[in-house]
Design an enzyme around this catalytic site. Structure first.
Site, PDB file in Angstrom:
ATOM      1  N   CYS A  86       0.819  -1.216   0.000  1.00 51.88           N
ATOM      2  CA  CYS A  86       0.000   0.000   0.000  1.00 51.88           C
ATOM      3  C   CYS A  86       0.852   1.264   0.000  1.00 51.88           C
ATOM      4  CB  CYS A  86      -0.922   0.008   1.213  1.00 51.88           C
ATOM      5  SG  CYS A  86      -1.823  -1.537   1.454  1.00 51.88           S
ATOM      6  N   CYS A 209     -13.265   0.101   8.698  1.00 52.76           N
ATOM      7  CA  CYS A 209     -12.406  -0.420   7.632  1.00 52.76           C
ATOM      8  C   CYS A 209     -12.560   0.414   6.369  1.00 52.76           C
ATOM      9  CB  CYS A 209     -12.791  -1.867   7.313  1.00 52.76           C
ATOM     10  SG  CYS A 209     -12.892  -2.959   8.739  1.00 52.76           S
ATOM     11  N   ILE A 212     -12.175  -0.798  -0.710  1.00 53.01           N
ATOM     12  CA  ILE A 212     -11.333  -0.850  -1.898  1.00 53.01           C
ATOM     13  C   ILE A 212     -11.773   0.256  -2.856  1.00 53.01           C
ATOM     14  CG2 ILE A 212     -10.948  -3.330  -1.685  1.00 53.01           C
ATOM     15  CD1 ILE A 212     -12.874  -3.575  -4.180  1.00 53.01           C
ATOM     16  N   HIS A 334      -9.376   3.106  -0.935  1.00 52.64           N
ATOM     17  CA  HIS A 334      -7.952   2.772  -0.878  1.00 52.64           C
ATOM     18  C   HIS A 334      -7.542   1.992  -2.121  1.00 52.64           C
ATOM     19  CE1 HIS A 334      -4.072   1.814   0.561  1.00 52.64           C
ATOM     20  NE2 HIS A 334      -4.355   0.798   1.353  1.00 52.64           N
TER      21      HIS A 334
END
Length: 386
Positions: A86, A209, A212, A334
């Site tokens: 990442c 969380c 994506i 992300h």
């Protein structure tokens, strides 16, 4: 070492971008950065492109030279794909910075890209887990949500951090994203909604969380002495750090990512400033607890004080140290290979005075990008060129 500045930035929105291939995403962000820099692309001498799992999810490797051809770079341009989980885009930026600072090149294009929405949750989970040491924890089935669940439990145990304080990170960042057109999620959530969202891994819930996303971001770098020839608002890179952490959770010394500690120390020493001098920061909130731990590792708060700082409003847009005014990964999404430069894009807009959640009189900004289970980290400190 020469001083280096950012003279142009570009980004796509982050989210589910149907009809956009990984090549198109990267090309779009890079073209926007070049146009923003008002630079003839024939002057670009090197190109570094951060990407983590394009080969696994999209079946596409050799991305940097492919994108370079797509955007019309010269055939003598050195093109390199950079992979650091990442943290890939953060590392790409640092490579470009170092080569200009050392006098090898004058103009470098850096970017980051990821296309994730075309794969199933199971495939994304498998791909992301490739960043773990398979010989050790990888084969146990540990995933990144599980890893950060361990970190959260340990932080709560050692410092008395509460689940409410952790959840407040999500509330804050979702609120910040409402004004950000680049974010995937732009709707506020309440603390009650966060605490009662679906359990993912104890104690982290769904709203703890990050999602994506597809997306890309890019920047054009040059020596600071040349920057004014291209940009009215160039942004100087004051400091750049790159740290190594632990490859397994059992090797960690408490709820901290030593990679970030080392990267921050290196960046602050280079910049000759202290954490208290930073006016605005974008840090790696892949999970709510990550933002709290990051803020302590960087030195914004003492160990164990990151949770209370969120509760006291110190990290709000109008707080002592505004963190993730963009909405962070929790709201923007992300796209793992792009995130580091997505953070830099937000900080550049803050230092130019152009951000949707503008921090008053912001002069110094920090971007912190984390990879894998705290295994790698980059910290970049930026300042407007006066």
């Amino acid at each position: 070492m020469r001083s280096v500045s950012i003279i142009g930035v570009g980004t796509t929105n982050f989210g589910i971008l149907e009809g956009m291939t990984i090549k198109k995403l990267a090309s779009s962000a890079c073209n926007r950065a070049i146009l923003d820099a008002k630079l003839d692309r024939g002057n670009i001498q090197a190109f570094f492109l951060g990407n983590y799992i394009g080969g696994i999810l999209e079946g596409q490797e050799t991305l940097a030279p492919i994108v370079a051809c797509e955007i019309g770079l010269q055939k003598n341009v050195a093109c390199t794909k950079v992979e650091g989980a990442c943290c890939s885009a953060g590392i790409a930026l640092r490579q470009g910075y170092l080569l200009i600072a050392s006098g090898v090149y004058d103009f470098v294009l850096v970017g980051g890209v990821e296309k994730m929405s075309g794969a199933s949750t199971a495939k994304n989970t498998e791909a992301l887990a490739a960043g773990m040491d398979k010989d050790m924890e990888g084969y146990t089935g540990l995933t990144f949500p599980g890893y950060f669940g361990l970190v959260a439990n340990r932080h709560m145990y050692e410092y008395g951090t509460t689940i409410e304080q952790i959840g407040m990170v999500s509330v804050k960042n979702r609120k910040n994203a409402v004004k950000n057109p680049r974010a995937r999620f732009r709707k506020e959530v309440t603390l009650e909604e966060v605490l009662h969202s679906r359990l993912v891994t104890d104690p982290l819930k769904l709203f703890d969380c990050c999602p994506i996303a597809d997306g890309a971001a890019a920047a054009v770098l040059c020596p600071t002495e040349m920057a004014r020839s291209f940009s009215d608002k160039p942004i100087e890179i004051l400091g750049s750090g790159h740290g190594l952490g632990h490859s397994t959770s059992y090797a960690m010394e408490g709820p901290s990512c030593t990679a970030t500690v080392f990267a921050a120390k290196e960046a602050f020493q280079m910049a000759k400033i202290q954490p208290s001098d930073v006016d605005v920061a974008e840090i790696h909130d892949c999970f709510t607890i990550a933002e709290i731990v990051d803020s302590e590792d960087i030195g914004f708060f003492e160990r164990g004080k990151g949770g209370p700082a969120v509760e006291e409003g110190l990290t709000q847009v109008n707080g002592r140290i505004p963190i993730n005014t963009s909405g962070g990964l929790l709201s923007k999404g992300h796209p793992v290979g792009a995130t580091g430069l997505g953070q830099v894009y937000e900080i550049v807009r803050q230092l130019r005075g152009e951000h949707e959640n503008q921090v008053q009189n912001a002069e110094i900004g920090l971007a912190m990008n984390l990879g894998a289970s705290g295994l790698v980290s980059t910290v970049t400190i930026l300042r407007g060129v006066h």
